[in-house]
Motif scaffolding. Structure first.
Motif, short mmCIF file in Angstrom:
data_model
loop_
_atom_site.label_atom_id
_atom_site.label_comp_id
_atom_site.label_asym_id
_atom_site.label_seq_id
_atom_site.Cartn_x
_atom_site.Cartn_y
_atom_site.Cartn_z
N ALA A 163 0.86 -1.17 0.00
CA ALA A 163 0.00 0.00 0.00
C ALA A 163 0.91 1.23 0.00
O ALA A 163 1.87 1.30 0.76
N GLY A 166 -2.86 4.24 -0.48
CA GLY A 166 -4.11 3.57 -0.19
C GLY A 166 -3.88 2.09 -0.40
O GLY A 166 -2.75 1.65 -0.62
N PRO A 167 -4.91 1.30 -0.35
CA PRO A 167 -4.74 -0.15 -0.47
C PRO A 167 -4.21 -0.54 -1.85
O PRO A 167 -4.39 0.17 -2.82
N GLU A 171 -2.13 -5.52 -0.51
CA GLU A 171 -2.34 -5.03 0.86
C GLU A 171 -3.68 -4.30 0.94
O GLU A 171 -3.73 -3.09 1.06
N TRP A 173 -7.08 -2.87 2.49
CA TRP A 173 -7.32 -2.27 3.79
C TRP A 173 -8.59 -2.82 4.45
O TRP A 173 -8.83 -2.55 5.61
#
Length: 174
Positions: A163, A166-167, A171, A173
Motif C-alpha cells: 500500500a 491507499g490499499p 495489501e 485495507w
C-alpha cells in the motif's frame, strides 16, 4: 525540531517539507524492500532502466540535490554517474545514507537560506533561479514519480506491491 514549528504550533515550511520527506522516504523504502533481488536486471522496455538502475536514481538524485543546494549546478562539468552497486543491500544502505545526508543538510539550513535561490533547470536546456525549498520539493516529487515507476516493476516481477497512498491488490485495507 526546534525551528520547524511557528509560535502557534503550526509547522513552518521547512518543518512541513521535512515531515513529508521522511514520510515519503519510508514509503519508498517499503516499495524497494519488496522487490525481489534476483530480478534486479528486469528491463520492461529497451528505453527503460533496469530495476537496479531505476533504484540507483534515488541515491544519485540526493547527490545532485546536495550539489544544487550548494549552488554548484553548472559551475563545474558534470561527471559520469557511478554505476549502481551489484548488491541490493549495499544500494539500499546507500539510499538510507543519502536520505540522512540530504535531510541533515535541510535541517541545518535556516529558513532564510531556504528562501534563497540556486541555479537549476527551469525548462528544457534552460537554467534559472529556483528557491532552495522549492528545489527540495521538486526532488521529493521526483522521488515519488520514480517510486510510482518502480511499483510497476514490482508487479512485473511478480512481487507484492505494498500500500502506498491507499490499499493495493496485495495489501487491501478491508
Amino acid at each position: 525540531m526546534a525551528d520547524a514549528t511557528a509560535g502557534n504550533g503550526a509547522s513552518s515550511p521547512k518543518g512541513q517539507f521535512l515531515e513529508a520527506y521522511d514520510r515519503e522516504h519510508a514509503v519508498t523504502m517499503r516499495v524497494l524492500r519488496s522487490y525481489p533481488e534476483e530480478k534486479l536486471d528486469l528491463r520492461p522496455h529497451p528505453k527503460c532502466k533496469t530495476a537496479r538502475e531505476l533504484a540507483w536514481i534515488f541515491v544519485l538524485e540526493r547527490g545532485l540535490g546536495m550539489m544544487v543546494f550548494q549552488d554548484q549546478f553548472g559551475k563545474q562539468p558534470m561527471s559520469a554517474s557511478p554505476p549502481p552497486p551489484e548488491s541490493w543491500t549495499v544500494l539500499l544502505d546507500a539510499l538510507e545514507g543519502a536520505h540522512r545526508d540530504f535531510g541533515a543538510m535541510i535541517r541545518g539550513t535556516s529558513e532564510g537560506d531556504l528562501g534563497q535561490t540556486v541555479k537549476f533547470l527551469t525548462g528544457p536546456k534552460t537554467v534559472g533561479d529556483v528557491r532552495r525549498l522549492d528545489f527540495a520539493w521538486f526532488m521529493l516529487c521526483d522521488q515519488i514519480h520514480h517510486r510510482g515507476q518502480f511499483s510497476i516493476y514490482l508487479r512485473m516481477a511478480d512481487a507484492k506491491v505494498p500500500a502506498i497512498y491507499g490499499p493495493s491488490a496485495d495489501e487491501p485495507w478491508i
